[in-house]
Design a protein around this motif. Structure first.
Motif, PDB file in Angstrom:
ATOM      1  N   GLN A  63       0.825  -1.210   0.000  1.00 58.03           N
ATOM      2  CA  GLN A  63       0.000   0.000   0.000  1.00 58.03           C
ATOM      3  C   GLN A  63       0.859   1.259   0.000  1.00 58.03           C
ATOM      4  O   GLN A  63       0.696   2.130  -0.848  1.00 58.03           O
ATOM      5  N   TYR A 115       4.017   0.672  -3.171  1.00 56.42           N
ATOM      6  CA  TYR A 115       3.566   0.336  -4.526  1.00 56.42           C
ATOM      7  C   TYR A 115       2.312   1.119  -4.929  1.00 56.42           C
ATOM      8  O   TYR A 115       2.346   1.930  -5.852  1.00 56.42           O
ATOM      9  N   TYR A 116       1.194   0.907  -4.227  1.00 57.56           N
ATOM     10  CA  TYR A 116      -0.051   1.577  -4.634  1.00 57.56           C
ATOM     11  C   TYR A 116      -0.016   3.088  -4.436  1.00 57.56           C
ATOM     12  O   TYR A 116      -0.450   3.840  -5.316  1.00 57.56           O
ATOM     13  N   ASP A 117       0.468   3.547  -3.292  1.00 53.54           N
ATOM     14  CA  ASP A 117       0.516   4.996  -3.076  1.00 53.54           C
ATOM     15  C   ASP A 117       1.465   5.659  -4.077  1.00 53.54           C
ATOM     16  O   ASP A 117       1.216   6.783  -4.517  1.00 53.54           O
ATOM     17  N   ASP A 147      -0.529   5.840  -7.341  1.00 54.96           N
ATOM     18  CA  ASP A 147      -1.579   6.865  -7.233  1.00 54.96           C
ATOM     19  C   ASP A 147      -1.009   8.278  -7.246  1.00 54.96           C
ATOM     20  O   ASP A 147      -1.677   9.214  -7.696  1.00 54.96           O
ATOM     21  N   ALA A 166       6.951   3.424  -6.770  1.00 53.63           N
ATOM     22  CA  ALA A 166       6.087   2.241  -6.843  1.00 53.63           C
ATOM     23  C   ALA A 166       6.900   0.980  -7.109  1.00 53.63           C
ATOM     24  O   ALA A 166       6.781  -0.008  -6.385  1.00 53.63           O
ATOM     25  N   THR A 201      -7.714   5.617  -7.045  1.00 51.69           N
ATOM     26  CA  THR A 201      -6.786   5.239  -5.983  1.00 51.69           C
ATOM     27  C   THR A 201      -6.974   3.754  -5.680  1.00 51.69           C
ATOM     28  O   THR A 201      -8.054   3.198  -5.873  1.00 51.69           O
ATOM     29  N   HIS A 202      -5.908   3.140  -5.206  1.00 56.68           N
ATOM     30  CA  HIS A 202      -5.893   1.719  -4.880  1.00 56.68           C
ATOM     31  C   HIS A 202      -5.880   1.554  -3.363  1.00 56.68           C
ATOM     32  O   HIS A 202      -5.099   2.231  -2.695  1.00 56.68           O
ATOM     33  N   ARG A 203      -6.676   0.622  -2.852  1.00 59.21           N
ATOM     34  CA  ARG A 203      -6.729   0.390  -1.415  1.00 59.21           C
ATOM     35  C   ARG A 203      -6.781  -1.109  -1.120  1.00 59.21           C
ATOM     36  O   ARG A 203      -7.524  -1.842  -1.766  1.00 59.21           O
ATOM     37  N   VAL A 238     -10.269  -0.440  -6.334  1.00 58.59           N
ATOM     38  CA  VAL A 238      -9.890   0.812  -6.976  1.00 58.59           C
ATOM     39  C   VAL A 238     -11.078   1.734  -6.798  1.00 58.59           C
ATOM     40  O   VAL A 238     -12.219   1.348  -7.068  1.00 58.59           O
TER      41      VAL A 238
END
Length: 127
Positions: free
Chosen positions: A12, A15-17, A20, A27, A79-81, A98
């Protein structure tokens, strides 16, 4: 020993933040140099539709793919969570989503394996 909290921070927080924020170097720093990466589109946008999986071998290949999509990802405003995760013995799975403008959500699941404390296998599929 890598903990579930460490993995959430890696996936999170890095990678995801990173994705985003449009920071693809950040990432991919979560990925092992020889990562086996497979992704099926979750959120349709800019001509990228849900369908067949795309795959990459290696951190640089993932960086190149993500870097080519920075503008489209920013315009999509998604955004990814991570929602829930299981993790044991260097591998695990999680459910996530997402989220787009207006709060619409599209769920996905990921299978992952760690190599040397980094993501060595990453397989994402929409659900």
């Amino acid at each position: 020993m890598t903990t579930r909290t460490d993995v959430i921070r890696l996936v999170q927080g890095t990678y995801y933040d990173g994705i985003d924020a449009g920071d693809m170097a950040r990432a991919v720093s979560a990925l092992h140099p020889d990562v086996d990466w497979s992704h099926t589109q979750v959120w349709s946008h800019h001509g990228f539709e849900r369908g067949e999986a795309s795959g990459c071998r290696g951190r640089q290949a993932v960086f190149d793919l993500l870097s080519a999509r920075v503008t489209e990802l920013a315009q999509a405003q998604i955004t990814h969570r991570i929602e829930d995760m299981i993790f044991a013995d260097g591998r695990g799975a999680f459910l996530g989503y997402v989220e787009g403008p207006g709060g619409a959500r599209k769920p996905f699941m990921v299978w992952f394996e760690l190599t040397g404390g980094l993501i060595g296998r990453y397989t994402l599929r929409p659900i």
